[in-house]
Design a protein around this motif. Sequence first.
Motif, PDB file in Angstrom:
ATOM      1  N   ALA A  31       0.851  -1.186   0.000  1.00 55.40           N
ATOM      2  CA  ALA A  31       0.000   0.000   0.000  1.00 55.40           C
ATOM      3  C   ALA A  31       0.886   1.234   0.000  1.00 55.40           C
ATOM      4  O   ALA A  31       2.051   1.185   0.417  1.00 55.40           O
ATOM      5  N   ILE A  32       0.349   2.332  -0.474  1.00 55.74           N
ATOM      6  CA  ILE A  32       1.072   3.605  -0.475  1.00 55.74           C
ATOM      7  C   ILE A  32       0.773   4.311   0.847  1.00 55.74           C
ATOM      8  O   ILE A  32      -0.383   4.662   1.116  1.00 55.74           O
ATOM      9  N   PRO A  33       1.771   4.523   1.705  1.00 54.64           N
ATOM     10  CA  PRO A  33       1.539   5.154   3.000  1.00 54.64           C
ATOM     11  C   PRO A  33       1.007   6.574   2.845  1.00 54.64           C
ATOM     12  O   PRO A  33       1.334   7.274   1.878  1.00 54.64           O
ATOM     13  N   PRO A  34       0.182   7.028   3.781  1.00 56.75           N
ATOM     14  CA  PRO A  34      -0.379   8.388   3.697  1.00 56.75           C
ATOM     15  C   PRO A  34       0.693   9.465   3.607  1.00 56.75           C
ATOM     16  O   PRO A  34       0.519  10.455   2.884  1.00 56.75           O
ATOM     17  N   PHE A  43       3.719  13.591   0.315  1.00 55.80           N
ATOM     18  CA  PHE A  43       4.963  14.002  -0.322  1.00 55.80           C
ATOM     19  C   PHE A  43       4.769  14.153  -1.832  1.00 55.80           C
ATOM     20  O   PHE A  43       5.210  15.142  -2.432  1.00 55.80           O
ATOM     21  N   VAL A  44       4.101  13.199  -2.451  1.00 54.92           N
ATOM     22  CA  VAL A  44       3.854  13.279  -3.891  1.00 54.92           C
ATOM     23  C   VAL A  44       2.971  14.482  -4.212  1.00 54.92           C
ATOM     24  O   VAL A  44       3.115  15.096  -5.272  1.00 54.92           O
ATOM     25  N   GLY A  92      23.701  11.518   2.789  1.00 52.05           N
ATOM     26  CA  GLY A  92      23.214  12.888   2.809  1.00 52.05           C
ATOM     27  C   GLY A  92      21.977  13.120   1.970  1.00 52.05           C
ATOM     28  O   GLY A  92      21.547  14.269   1.804  1.00 52.05           O
ATOM     29  N   GLY A  93      21.394  12.045   1.441  1.00 51.69           N
ATOM     30  CA  GLY A  93      20.184  12.183   0.646  1.00 51.69           C
ATOM     31  C   GLY A  93      18.937  11.910   1.467  1.00 51.69           C
ATOM     32  O   GLY A  93      18.995  11.746   2.687  1.00 51.69           O
ATOM     33  N   GLN A  94      17.801  11.825   0.787  1.00 55.39           N
ATOM     34  CA  GLN A  94      16.532  11.613   1.480  1.00 55.39           C
ATOM     35  C   GLN A  94      16.107  10.153   1.507  1.00 55.39           C
ATOM     36  O   GLN A  94      15.222   9.789   2.283  1.00 55.39           O
ATOM     37  N   GLY A  95      16.689   9.324   0.653  1.00 51.42           N
ATOM     38  CA  GLY A  95      16.434   7.884   0.704  1.00 51.42           C
ATOM     39  C   GLY A  95      14.971   7.512   0.643  1.00 51.42           C
ATOM     40  O   GLY A  95      14.490   6.706   1.449  1.00 51.42           O
ATOM     41  N   ILE A  96      14.247   8.052  -0.331  1.00 47.09           N
ATOM     42  CA  ILE A  96      12.795   7.845  -0.344  1.00 47.09           C
ATOM     43  C   ILE A  96      12.388   6.447  -0.808  1.00 47.09           C
ATOM     44  O   ILE A  96      11.243   6.051  -0.610  1.00 47.09           O
ATOM     45  N   GLY A  97      13.294   5.690  -1.409  1.00 46.86           N
ATOM     46  CA  GLY A  97      12.948   4.348  -1.850  1.00 46.86           C
ATOM     47  C   GLY A  97      12.434   4.296  -3.280  1.00 46.86           C
ATOM     48  O   GLY A  97      12.105   5.313  -3.881  1.00 46.86           O
ATOM     49  N   MET A  98      12.330   3.064  -3.810  1.00 46.85           N
ATOM     50  CA  MET A  98      12.001   2.896  -5.222  1.00 46.85           C
ATOM     51  C   MET A  98      10.541   3.194  -5.522  1.00 46.85           C
ATOM     52  O   MET A  98      10.214   3.785  -6.557  1.00 46.85           O
ATOM     53  N   LEU A  99       9.626   2.788  -4.643  1.00 47.62           N
ATOM     54  CA  LEU A  99       8.217   3.069  -4.895  1.00 47.62           C
ATOM     55  C   LEU A  99       7.975   4.571  -4.916  1.00 47.62           C
ATOM     56  O   LEU A  99       7.301   5.096  -5.813  1.00 47.62           O
ATOM     57  N   ALA A 100       8.538   5.281  -3.944  1.00 49.18           N
ATOM     58  CA  ALA A 100       8.388   6.736  -3.918  1.00 49.18           C
ATOM     59  C   ALA A 100       9.036   7.378  -5.136  1.00 49.18           C
ATOM     60  O   ALA A 100       8.498   8.332  -5.714  1.00 49.18           O
ATOM     61  N   THR A 101      10.189   6.856  -5.554  1.00 50.89           N
ATOM     62  CA  THR A 101      10.861   7.368  -6.753  1.00 50.89           C
ATOM     63  C   THR A 101       9.955   7.240  -7.970  1.00 50.89           C
ATOM     64  O   THR A 101       9.860   8.152  -8.798  1.00 50.89           O
ATOM     65  N   CYS A 102       9.280   6.107  -8.087  1.00 46.30           N
ATOM     66  CA  CYS A 102       8.373   5.906  -9.215  1.00 46.30           C
ATOM     67  C   CYS A 102       7.177   6.846  -9.148  1.00 46.30           C
ATOM     68  O   CYS A 102       6.726   7.380 -10.169  1.00 46.30           O
ATOM     69  N   ALA A 136      -0.657  -1.312 -15.927  1.00 49.07           N
ATOM     70  CA  ALA A 136       0.751  -0.908 -15.943  1.00 49.07           C
ATOM     71  C   ALA A 136       1.160  -0.315 -14.599  1.00 49.07           C
ATOM     72  O   ALA A 136       2.267  -0.551 -14.108  1.00 49.07           O
ATOM     73  N   ARG A 137       0.258   0.450 -14.003  1.00 44.94           N
ATOM     74  CA  ARG A 137       0.557   1.067 -12.705  1.00 44.94           C
ATOM     75  C   ARG A 137       0.783  -0.013 -11.640  1.00 44.94           C
ATOM     76  O   ARG A 137       1.725   0.060 -10.846  1.00 44.94           O
ATOM     77  N   LEU A 138      -0.065  -1.020 -11.626  1.00 46.91           N
ATOM     78  CA  LEU A 138       0.072  -2.087 -10.630  1.00 46.91           C
ATOM     79  C   LEU A 138       1.361  -2.882 -10.851  1.00 46.91           C
ATOM     80  O   LEU A 138       2.043  -3.248  -9.886  1.00 46.91           O
ATOM     81  N   LEU A 139       1.688  -3.170 -12.096  1.00 43.54           N
ATOM     82  CA  LEU A 139       2.947  -3.867 -12.381  1.00 43.54           C
ATOM     83  C   LEU A 139       4.143  -3.056 -11.898  1.00 43.54           C
ATOM     84  O   LEU A 139       5.088  -3.600 -11.295  1.00 43.54           O
ATOM     85  N   THR A 140       4.109  -1.765 -12.144  1.00 44.87           N
ATOM     86  CA  THR A 140       5.233  -0.896 -11.767  1.00 44.87           C
ATOM     87  C   THR A 140       5.342  -0.769 -10.257  1.00 44.87           C
ATOM     88  O   THR A 140       6.431  -0.911  -9.677  1.00 44.87           O
ATOM     89  N   TYR A 141       4.231  -0.506  -9.597  1.00 44.62           N
ATOM     90  CA  TYR A 141       4.254  -0.363  -8.142  1.00 44.62           C
ATOM     91  C   TYR A 141       4.704  -1.663  -7.466  1.00 44.62           C
ATOM     92  O   TYR A 141       5.436  -1.632  -6.478  1.00 44.62           O
ATOM     93  N   ARG A 142       4.239  -2.802  -7.995  1.00 47.03           N
ATOM     94  CA  ARG A 142       4.638  -4.079  -7.389  1.00 47.03           C
ATOM     95  C   ARG A 142       6.140  -4.285  -7.493  1.00 47.03           C
ATOM     96  O   ARG A 142       6.800  -4.651  -6.517  1.00 47.03           O
ATOM     97  N   ALA A 143       6.691  -4.041  -8.678  1.00 44.00           N
ATOM     98  CA  ALA A 143       8.127  -4.245  -8.870  1.00 44.00           C
ATOM     99  C   ALA A 143       8.936  -3.295  -7.988  1.00 44.00           C
ATOM    100  O   ALA A 143       9.970  -3.678  -7.419  1.00 44.00           O
ATOM    101  N   ALA A 144       8.486  -2.053  -7.860  1.00 44.76           N
ATOM    102  CA  ALA A 144       9.179  -1.086  -7.012  1.00 44.76           C
ATOM    103  C   ALA A 144       9.092  -1.498  -5.549  1.00 44.76           C
ATOM    104  O   ALA A 144      10.074  -1.385  -4.796  1.00 44.76           O
ATOM    105  N   TRP A 145       7.935  -1.951  -5.131  1.00 43.92           N
ATOM    106  CA  TRP A 145       7.736  -2.417  -3.754  1.00 43.92           C
ATOM    107  C   TRP A 145       8.657  -3.600  -3.447  1.00 43.92           C
ATOM    108  O   TRP A 145       9.261  -3.666  -2.372  1.00 43.92           O
TER     109      TRP A 145
END
Length: 381
Positions: A4-7, A12-13, A64-74, A292-301
Amino acid sequence: MDFAIPPELTLFVDSVRQFREKELMPLEPGFLRDGRFRSETRTALEEAGRRKGLWALEAPAEYGGQGIGMLATCLVAEELFKHPAMFEFGGSPEPALYQCTDEQKERFLYPIIKEDLRCCYAFTEPGGGSDVAAIRTTAVRDGSSWIINGTKTFISYAERAGFVILFATTDRELGAKGVTCFLVEKGTPGFSLSRPIPTMGDDWEPHELRFDNCVVPDANRLGPVGGGWQLAVEQLTHGRLKIAAYQLGIAQRCVDIAVEWAKNRVTWGKPIASRQAVQWMLADSVTELDAARLLTYRAAWLQDEGKPGETEAFMAKLYATEMAQRVTDRCLQILGGLGYSKELPIQSFYRQVRVWRIGHGTSEIHRWMIARDLLGSAARD
């Protein structure tokens, strides 16, 4: 599998959306007219993002970065690519650079995160793209240095880069296991940007790079000799997920424009939204977009969870890029002549998406790799 995408990530997005609407959208008419942003404009936009805390998003906190992760990057990439300028925030190094030595980090990694140094990634050659065994650029050991000869082509962002992440063969007989990675600084004798390559896409004019007896110190070798392919695999997996996310933003913007037009465009006394042909084009588009969105989010997660996900990244990139081609085409058709004009971004998106079925591995290569994972050794016989 559940994710799931956290609140807090949604909030942030939303700040990224506000940046796009305030900083990027007012520039869209000029971009559509000229087909590009000048480098000064991109730099100014990056600095505007930095002032709003939108900098070094992908870099881990330990650097020194924000380290938001791959799902957030996508999610960020999806939001930004609703604008046709292919804009991204600065300060996030290419993944391969996290393998730098401590000395290399001081020269190459930290200046990207803390300052404004940029780099580009040089893999493709005139005689080969997805096939690492086809690399012909050579690096020959000469004492404490390497002598590099060869040509790279279709290299993005080379004109702004301070150095190149270069993949060259150090032992051609070993194929992929003979590829080594080097960090080559702009201004190194023997290294030149030989020519820009005009393309059909807006604001994408990649370069050809030439290396003529270019001497690079061994201190600029990234990773072990023969370790370049593993670096490339990590780099490409990360890139494929971002490319998939780009397509989500592009397709969503086109659908939004087409839906609004269909509601208001009247023919023979009725809005074209009442026409079944238009309804089906939009229905197919949003269905494919959500898939496509679900495929992308799953792979990033999966990547964020530290789980295997290379094949899932192949699937996301393959489906998303082909989806975006179909969706932009349908939406342009719905808008008719207006969609073809430079008054709207659909025509720009339509041309832009075509490159992503080629870049970072062709659709055919992706299908082959998915099949290899599915069939195992039987696919190699």
